[in-house]
Design a protein around this motif. Structure first.
Motif, short mmCIF file in Angstrom:
data_model
loop_
_atom_site.label_atom_id
_atom_site.label_comp_id
_atom_site.label_asym_id
_atom_site.label_seq_id
_atom_site.Cartn_x
_atom_site.Cartn_y
_atom_site.Cartn_z
N UNK A 1 0.84 -1.21 0.00
CA UNK A 1 0.00 0.00 0.00
C UNK A 1 0.87 1.25 0.00
N UNK A 2 0.57 2.14 -0.92
CA UNK A 2 1.35 3.37 -1.07
C UNK A 2 0.56 4.37 -1.89
N UNK A 3 1.01 5.61 -1.84
CA UNK A 3 0.40 6.69 -2.61
C UNK A 3 1.53 7.48 -3.26
N UNK A 4 1.34 7.82 -4.53
CA UNK A 4 2.28 8.67 -5.26
C UNK A 4 1.47 9.77 -5.93
N UNK A 5 1.94 11.01 -5.80
CA UNK A 5 1.38 12.10 -6.58
C UNK A 5 2.46 12.52 -7.57
N UNK A 6 2.07 12.56 -8.84
CA UNK A 6 2.99 12.86 -9.93
C UNK A 6 2.43 14.08 -10.67
N UNK A 7 3.24 15.13 -10.80
CA UNK A 7 2.75 16.35 -11.44
C UNK A 7 2.67 16.20 -12.96
N UNK A 8 2.23 17.26 -13.63
CA UNK A 8 2.03 17.20 -15.08
C UNK A 8 3.34 17.04 -15.86
N UNK A 9 4.48 17.30 -15.18
CA UNK A 9 5.80 17.11 -15.82
C UNK A 9 6.39 15.74 -15.47
N UNK A 10 5.57 14.88 -14.88
CA UNK A 10 5.97 13.53 -14.46
C UNK A 10 7.08 13.53 -13.41
N UNK A 11 6.99 14.50 -12.50
CA UNK A 11 7.88 14.53 -11.33
C UNK A 11 7.04 14.14 -10.12
N UNK A 12 7.63 13.31 -9.26
CA UNK A 12 6.94 12.90 -8.06
C UNK A 12 6.96 14.06 -7.06
N UNK A 13 5.78 14.43 -6.56
CA UNK A 13 5.69 15.52 -5.59
C UNK A 13 5.29 15.04 -4.20
N UNK A 14 4.82 13.80 -4.10
CA UNK A 14 4.38 13.25 -2.81
C UNK A 14 4.50 11.73 -2.86
#
Length: 166
Positions: free
Chosen positions: A129-142
């Motif tokens: 179980x995990x969460x990833x937030x990826x911005x519109x430039x495909x950089x992980x932010x969280x």
């Protein structure tokens, strides 16, 4: 190396430990219609990637429902739920539970997502179980890797990160 347990038993995660600021690795998973899906299919959008061991279990089900409910409040954010469940089981579960705002994706074929995001539990061939937030430039932010896989993630922090990502 992350210390992660499943029902208090240590598990070995395969792949790198990703951190905010890292470039999001590409991956190949399957849609419920058996089409191959990649990270690049969501280029230009913020992605909230919710990772669950099996969508048909209590916490995983709750997690998927919660992000489905919140999806309408997230502008330009695409919510993905990735598990090792077969696409047929995901499709059936979504239909039975009214899940329409989240893309459920299966990593069962190659475990490509699990290996690239460091969430494949070697002993169980399930995703941690995990969460990833990826911005519109495909950089992980969280990133949130749950130390105990059977626990709930920090929904509020993940949603806040998705709203703040561009």
């Amino acid at each position: 190396m992350l210390n992660v347990t499943f029902k208090q038993e240590p598990v070995t995660l395969v792949g790198p430990e990703l951190k905010a600021g890292d470039k999001a690795p590409d991956f190949k998973v399957l849609s419920n219609g058996l089409e191959e899906v990649r990270l690049s299919d969501y280029d230009g959008k913020v992605k909230l990637i919710s990772v669950v061991p099996s969508i048909d279990t209590g916490v995983c089900s709750d997690q998927t429902r919660r992000f489905n409910e919140e999806a309408d409040k997230l502008d330009n954010v695409h919510v993905l739920t990735i598990s090792m469940d077969l696409p047929f089981a995901q499709k059936r579960w979504c239909a039975a539970n009214g899940i329409e705002k989240v893309d459920t994706l299966s990593d069962h074929r190659d475990a490509d997502f699990g290996k690239n995001y460091g969430v494949l539990m070697q002993e169980l061939r399930l995703l941690a179980r995990s969460i990833f937030v990826v911005n519109s430039k495909n950089e992980i932010t969280y990133v949130e890797y749950l130390p105990e896989v059977t626990n709930h993630p920090d929904y509020e922090s993940a949603l806040k990160a998705a709203k703040e990502a561009e």
